[in-house]
Write a protein that holds these residues in place. Structure first.
Motif, PDB file in Angstrom:
ATOM      1  N   MET A  53       0.857  -1.178   0.000  1.00 46.73           N
ATOM      2  CA  MET A  53       0.000   0.000   0.000  1.00 46.73           C
ATOM      3  C   MET A  53       0.901   1.239   0.000  1.00 46.73           C
ATOM      4  SD  MET A  53      -2.950   0.933   2.755  1.00 46.73           S
ATOM      5  CE  MET A  53      -4.460   0.366   2.058  1.00 46.73           C
ATOM      6  N   ASN A  54       0.691   2.131  -0.965  1.00 47.01           N
ATOM      7  CA  ASN A  54       1.530   3.328  -1.029  1.00 47.01           C
ATOM      8  C   ASN A  54       0.953   4.441  -0.150  1.00 47.01           C
ATOM      9  OD1 ASN A  54      -0.592   4.404  -2.452  1.00 47.01           O
ATOM     10  ND2 ASN A  54       0.384   4.226  -4.444  1.00 47.01           N
ATOM     11  N   THR A  55       1.653   5.546  -0.114  1.00 48.47           N
ATOM     12  CA  THR A  55       1.266   6.650   0.755  1.00 48.47           C
ATOM     13  C   THR A  55      -0.100   7.225   0.371  1.00 48.47           C
ATOM     14  OG1 THR A  55       3.603   7.197   0.979  1.00 48.47           O
ATOM     15  CG2 THR A  55       2.052   8.870   1.675  1.00 48.47           C
ATOM     16  N   TYR A  56      -0.340   7.359  -0.934  1.00 55.24           N
ATOM     17  CA  TYR A  56      -1.625   7.896  -1.388  1.00 55.24           C
ATOM     18  C   TYR A  56      -2.777   7.015  -0.919  1.00 55.24           C
ATOM     19  CZ  TYR A  56      -5.398   9.449  -4.384  1.00 55.24           C
ATOM     20  OH  TYR A  56      -6.603   9.895  -4.845  1.00 55.24           O
ATOM     21  N   ASP A  57      -2.639   5.703  -1.053  1.00 55.60           N
ATOM     22  CA  ASP A  57      -3.701   4.788  -0.630  1.00 55.60           C
ATOM     23  C   ASP A  57      -3.941   4.867   0.877  1.00 55.60           C
ATOM     24  OD1 ASP A  57      -4.091   3.948  -3.212  1.00 55.60           O
ATOM     25  OD2 ASP A  57      -2.719   2.239  -3.022  1.00 55.60           O
ATOM     26  N   ARG A  58      -2.857   4.996   1.647  1.00 59.57           N
ATOM     27  CA  ARG A  58      -3.008   5.105   3.102  1.00 59.57           C
ATOM     28  C   ARG A  58      -3.741   6.381   3.478  1.00 59.57           C
ATOM     29  NH1 ARG A  58       2.800   3.105   4.453  1.00 59.57           N
ATOM     30  NH2 ARG A  58       3.181   5.021   3.350  1.00 59.57           N
ATOM     31  N   LYS A  59      -3.356   7.495   2.809  1.00 62.53           N
ATOM     32  CA  LYS A  59      -4.029   8.762   3.111  1.00 62.53           C
ATOM     33  C   LYS A  59      -5.500   8.710   2.705  1.00 62.53           C
ATOM     34  CE  LYS A  59      -0.017  11.764   2.881  1.00 62.53           C
ATOM     35  NZ  LYS A  59       0.618  12.884   2.181  1.00 62.53           N
ATOM     36  N   ALA A  60      -5.784   8.127   1.550  1.00 65.92           N
ATOM     37  CA  ALA A  60      -7.171   8.021   1.098  1.00 65.92           C
ATOM     38  C   ALA A  60      -7.973   7.157   2.063  1.00 65.92           C
ATOM     39  CB  ALA A  60      -7.218   7.448  -0.312  1.00 65.92           C
ATOM     40  N   ALA A  61      -7.383   6.072   2.534  1.00 67.05           N
ATOM     41  CA  ALA A  61      -8.083   5.203   3.481  1.00 67.05           C
ATOM     42  C   ALA A  61      -8.341   5.925   4.795  1.00 67.05           C
ATOM     43  CB  ALA A  61      -7.269   3.929   3.720  1.00 67.05           C
ATOM     44  N   GLU A  62      -7.374   6.732   5.234  1.00 70.47           N
ATOM     45  CA  GLU A  62      -7.546   7.484   6.484  1.00 70.47           C
ATOM     46  C   GLU A  62      -8.653   8.518   6.327  1.00 70.47           C
ATOM     47  OE1 GLU A  62      -6.886   8.687  10.396  1.00 70.47           O
ATOM     48  OE2 GLU A  62      -6.170   6.911   9.338  1.00 70.47           O
ATOM     49  N   VAL A  63      -8.695   9.212   5.207  1.00 72.41           N
ATOM     50  CA  VAL A  63      -9.752  10.202   4.972  1.00 72.41           C
ATOM     51  C   VAL A  63     -11.102   9.516   4.908  1.00 72.41           C
ATOM     52  CG1 VAL A  63     -10.663  11.829   3.252  1.00 72.41           C
ATOM     53  CG2 VAL A  63      -8.245  11.884   3.868  1.00 72.41           C
ATOM     54  N   ARG A  64     -11.169   8.400   4.208  1.00 73.41           N
ATOM     55  CA  ARG A  64     -12.425   7.658   4.111  1.00 73.41           C
ATOM     56  C   ARG A  64     -12.909   7.232   5.498  1.00 73.41           C
ATOM     57  NH1 ARG A  64     -10.596   4.149   0.776  1.00 73.41           N
ATOM     58  NH2 ARG A  64     -10.616   5.502  -1.029  1.00 73.41           N
ATOM     59  N   ARG A  65     -11.974   6.757   6.325  1.00 81.02           N
ATOM     60  CA  ARG A  65     -12.326   6.322   7.673  1.00 81.02           C
ATOM     61  C   ARG A  65     -12.842   7.498   8.503  1.00 81.02           C
ATOM     62  NH1 ARG A  65     -10.388   6.500  12.515  1.00 81.02           N
ATOM     63  NH2 ARG A  65      -8.416   7.452  11.938  1.00 81.02           N
ATOM     64  N   LEU A  66     -12.202   8.660   8.385  1.00 78.14           N
ATOM     65  CA  LEU A  66     -12.646   9.825   9.138  1.00 78.14           C
ATOM     66  C   LEU A  66     -14.029  10.292   8.687  1.00 78.14           C
ATOM     67  CD1 LEU A  66      -9.372  11.938   9.350  1.00 78.14           C
ATOM     68  CD2 LEU A  66     -10.590  10.868  11.245  1.00 78.14           C
ATOM     69  N   LEU A  67     -14.278  10.256   7.359  1.00 73.13           N
ATOM     70  CA  LEU A  67     -15.577  10.693   6.860  1.00 73.13           C
ATOM     71  C   LEU A  67     -16.696   9.727   7.246  1.00 73.13           C
ATOM     72  CD1 LEU A  67     -14.615  12.032   3.324  1.00 73.13           C
ATOM     73  CD2 LEU A  67     -15.288  13.358   5.326  1.00 73.13           C
ATOM     74  N   GLU A  68     -16.392   8.457   7.312  1.00 76.28           N
ATOM     75  CA  GLU A  68     -17.410   7.470   7.658  1.00 76.28           C
ATOM     76  C   GLU A  68     -17.680   7.405   9.150  1.00 76.28           C
ATOM     77  OE1 GLU A  68     -15.882   3.944   5.891  1.00 76.28           O
ATOM     78  OE2 GLU A  68     -16.503   4.507   3.867  1.00 76.28           O
TER      79      GLU A  68
END
Length: 86
Positions: free
Chosen positions: A1-16
């Motif tokens: 998992m690259n940095t972009y995917d980790r950041k996107a997953a973190e944002v998704r988790r925060l929004l959900e």
């Protein structure tokens, strides 16, 4: 998992998560005020730099017109005298 995917997953988790943090009501007004101050400061600095550049160009032109660096200075050595044999 690259940095972009980790950041996107973190944002998704925060929004959900659902619960959004409470932000001060005056936050937008303060941000606009800060942005306007930054723009004003940049404009003043930009104008000062242009003024400094213009002053330097004028000073160079005055110096060049007075010193005439393109003119060859007169020779300080006299040429040898020829044709006078005694």
């Amino acid at each position: 998992m690259n940095t972009y995917d980790r950041k996107a997953a973190e944002v998704r988790r925060l929004l959900e998560a659902g619960a959004h943090p409470v932000v001060p009501a005056e936050l937008a007004a303060r941000a606009v005020e800060l942005g306007l101050r930054m723009l004003h400061r940049r404009r003043v600095v930009r104008r000062a730099l242009w003024l400094l550049l213009a002053a330097a160009a004028i000073a160079f032109l005055v110096w060049a017109s007075m010193a005439r660096p393109w003119v060859v200075p007169p020779s300080t050595v006299t040429p040898p005298v020829e044709g006078l044999r005694g």
